[in-house]
Design a protein around this motif. Structure first.
Motif, mmCIF file in Angstrom:
data_model
loop_
_atom_site.group_PDB
_atom_site.id
_atom_site.type_symbol
_atom_site.label_atom_id
_atom_site.label_comp_id
_atom_site.label_asym_id
_atom_site.label_seq_id
_atom_site.Cartn_x
_atom_site.Cartn_y
_atom_site.Cartn_z
ATOM 1 N N GLU A 1 5.073 -4.487 6.672
ATOM 2 C CA GLU A 1 6.519 -4.552 6.458
ATOM 3 C C GLU A 1 7.191 -3.525 7.361
ATOM 4 N N LEU A 2 8.405 -3.805 7.757
ATOM 5 C CA LEU A 2 9.231 -2.845 8.485
ATOM 6 C C LEU A 2 10.108 -2.140 7.457
ATOM 7 N N VAL A 3 10.212 -0.812 7.547
ATOM 8 C CA VAL A 3 10.996 -0.035 6.584
ATOM 9 C C VAL A 3 12.443 0.040 7.062
ATOM 10 N N PHE A 4 13.337 -0.544 6.267
ATOM 11 C CA PHE A 4 14.768 -0.565 6.562
ATOM 12 C C PHE A 4 15.499 0.511 5.755
ATOM 13 N N PRO A 5 16.727 0.846 6.132
ATOM 14 C CA PRO A 5 17.482 1.861 5.386
ATOM 15 C C PRO A 5 17.581 1.560 3.885
ATOM 16 N N GLY A 6 17.683 0.296 3.510
ATOM 17 C CA GLY A 6 17.769 -0.049 2.087
ATOM 18 C C GLY A 6 16.492 0.200 1.307
ATOM 19 N N ASP A 7 15.378 0.456 2.009
ATOM 20 C CA ASP A 7 14.090 0.745 1.377
ATOM 21 C C ASP A 7 13.873 2.238 1.179
ATOM 22 N N THR A 8 14.866 3.040 1.590
ATOM 23 C CA THR A 8 14.651 4.486 1.618
ATOM 24 C C THR A 8 15.602 5.237 0.685
ATOM 25 N N ASN A 9 15.210 6.476 0.417
ATOM 26 C CA ASN A 9 16.023 7.369 -0.402
ATOM 27 C C ASN A 9 16.951 8.213 0.481
ATOM 28 N N HIS A 10 17.596 9.202 -0.108
ATOM 29 C CA HIS A 10 18.551 10.034 0.639
ATOM 30 C C HIS A 10 17.877 10.943 1.676
ATOM 31 N N HIS A 11 16.553 11.009 1.674
ATOM 32 C CA HIS A 11 15.815 11.770 2.684
ATOM 33 C C HIS A 11 15.450 10.898 3.889
ATOM 34 N N MET B 1 10.744 6.237 2.516
ATOM 35 C CA MET B 1 10.581 5.065 1.661
ATOM 36 C C MET B 1 10.514 5.436 0.183
ATOM 37 N N PHE B 2 11.227 4.661 -0.638
ATOM 38 C CA PHE B 2 11.164 4.832 -2.086
ATOM 39 C C PHE B 2 9.729 4.631 -2.560
ATOM 40 N N GLY B 3 9.237 5.543 -3.383
ATOM 41 C CA GLY B 3 7.897 5.414 -3.944
ATOM 42 C C GLY B 3 7.746 4.158 -4.779
ATOM 43 N N GLN C 1 -3.274 1.403 -13.116
ATOM 44 C CA GLN C 1 -3.087 2.040 -11.807
ATOM 45 C C GLN C 1 -3.763 3.395 -11.981
ATOM 46 N N ASP C 2 -4.976 3.512 -11.471
ATOM 47 C CA ASP C 2 -5.780 4.706 -11.735
ATOM 48 C C ASP C 2 -5.327 5.920 -10.956
ATOM 49 N N SER C 3 -5.023 5.727 -9.702
ATOM 50 C CA SER C 3 -4.551 6.848 -8.892
ATOM 51 C C SER C 3 -3.630 6.323 -7.817
ATOM 52 N N LEU C 4 -2.685 7.142 -7.480
ATOM 53 C CA LEU C 4 -1.740 6.821 -6.416
ATOM 54 C C LEU C 4 -1.420 8.154 -5.760
ATOM 55 N N ASP C 5 -1.987 8.364 -4.595
ATOM 56 C CA ASP C 5 -1.839 9.649 -3.932
ATOM 57 C C ASP C 5 -0.956 9.502 -2.703
ATOM 58 N N PHE C 6 0.224 10.144 -2.760
ATOM 59 C CA PHE C 6 1.161 10.148 -1.639
ATOM 60 C C PHE C 6 0.768 11.295 -0.718
ATOM 61 N N LEU C 7 0.379 10.972 0.498
ATOM 62 C CA LEU C 7 -0.129 11.974 1.434
ATOM 63 C C LEU C 7 0.878 12.352 2.508
ATOM 64 N N SER C 8 1.771 11.419 2.847
ATOM 65 C CA SER C 8 2.717 11.629 3.933
ATOM 66 C C SER C 8 3.892 10.679 3.734
ATOM 67 N N PRO C 9 5.131 11.130 3.984
ATOM 68 C CA PRO C 9 6.283 10.236 3.810
ATOM 69 C C PRO C 9 6.320 9.142 4.869
ATOM 70 N N ILE C 10 6.912 8.029 4.509
ATOM 71 C CA ILE C 10 7.110 6.901 5.421
ATOM 72 C C ILE C 10 8.594 6.874 5.763
ATOM 73 N N LYS C 11 8.896 6.872 7.051
ATOM 74 C CA LYS C 11 10.283 7.008 7.489
ATOM 75 C C LYS C 11 10.915 5.661 7.809
ATOM 76 N N VAL C 12 12.234 5.628 7.700
ATOM 77 C CA VAL C 12 12.978 4.441 8.077
ATOM 78 C C VAL C 12 12.641 4.092 9.526
ATOM 79 N N GLY C 13 12.456 2.798 9.796
ATOM 80 C CA GLY C 13 12.124 2.336 11.134
ATOM 81 C C GLY C 13 10.642 2.234 11.413
ATOM 82 N N GLU C 14 9.814 2.811 10.545
ATOM 83 C CA GLU C 14 8.377 2.694 10.744
ATOM 84 C C GLU C 14 7.870 1.386 10.143
#
Length: 168
Positions: free
Chosen positions: A17-27, A30-32, A60-73
């Motif tokens: 998927e392509l990350v669009f502005p509507g998929d992201t938070n104020h930072h 991408m929204f978790g 959902q046993d584990s969900l580890d966020f390791l790095s943020p995903i930025k708009v446009g990625e």
């Protein structure tokens, strides 16, 4: 659908998927919750590919966020069934982000989910076993027993916020 054991590669599933502005938070990342929805979808596809039956998410046993995903990625999700029990399947999902201009890729999330196969009456039904194809898959497969034991332990220690006590 055959009950014969299947290689892990049989269930391998990819989604990009392509990350669009509507998929992201104020930072601008991408929204978790959106990513969790993607993880659940690709894990369901992987488990259906493995067993050829309807499935439901059991945990959902584990969900580890390791790095943020930025708009446009671009965000790529890869799922594979790593282990099975009688009617349940453990699914590993790895999420990678890619800067499409530089082609730089990085792992951003890893997750383990459990799905249960259902028969035509909505009841749990047996699934074929799974076996690894390579060393990386072997590590996931061999460590699955420990994750299964942890899941069973958690199930026995549920906490009820209304009573303030563990439920059995």
């Amino acid at each position: 659908m055959s009950d014969a054991p299947k290689p892990m590669s049989h269930s391998r599933s990819l989604m990009t998927e392509l990350v669009f502005p509507g998929d992201t938070n104020h930072h601008g990342t991408m929204f978790g919750g959106t990513l969790m929805q993607y993880i659940d979808k690709i894990a369901a596809i992987s488990s259906i590919r493995h067993c050829g039956k309807a499935v439901v998410t059991a945990s959902q046993d584990s969900l580890d966020f390791l790095s943020p995903i930025k708009v446009g990625e671009a965000v790529e999700l890869e799922a594979v069934v790593t282990w099975t029990h009688r009617s349940s399947m453990e699914v590993y999902v790895v999420v990678r982000a890619e800067n499409l201009f530089t082609r730089e890729r990085r792992v951003t999330v890893t997750a383990f989910s459990t799905f249960v196969a259902l028969d035509e009456n909505g009841k749990p039904t047996p699934v074929p076993s799974v076996y690894p194809d390579n060393d990386e898959e072997r590590k996931l497969h061999e460590s699955a027993d420990e994750r299964y034991e942890q899941r069973m332990k958690r199930r026995g220690q549920r906490y009820s916020s209304s009573t303030g006590h563990e439920t059995k």
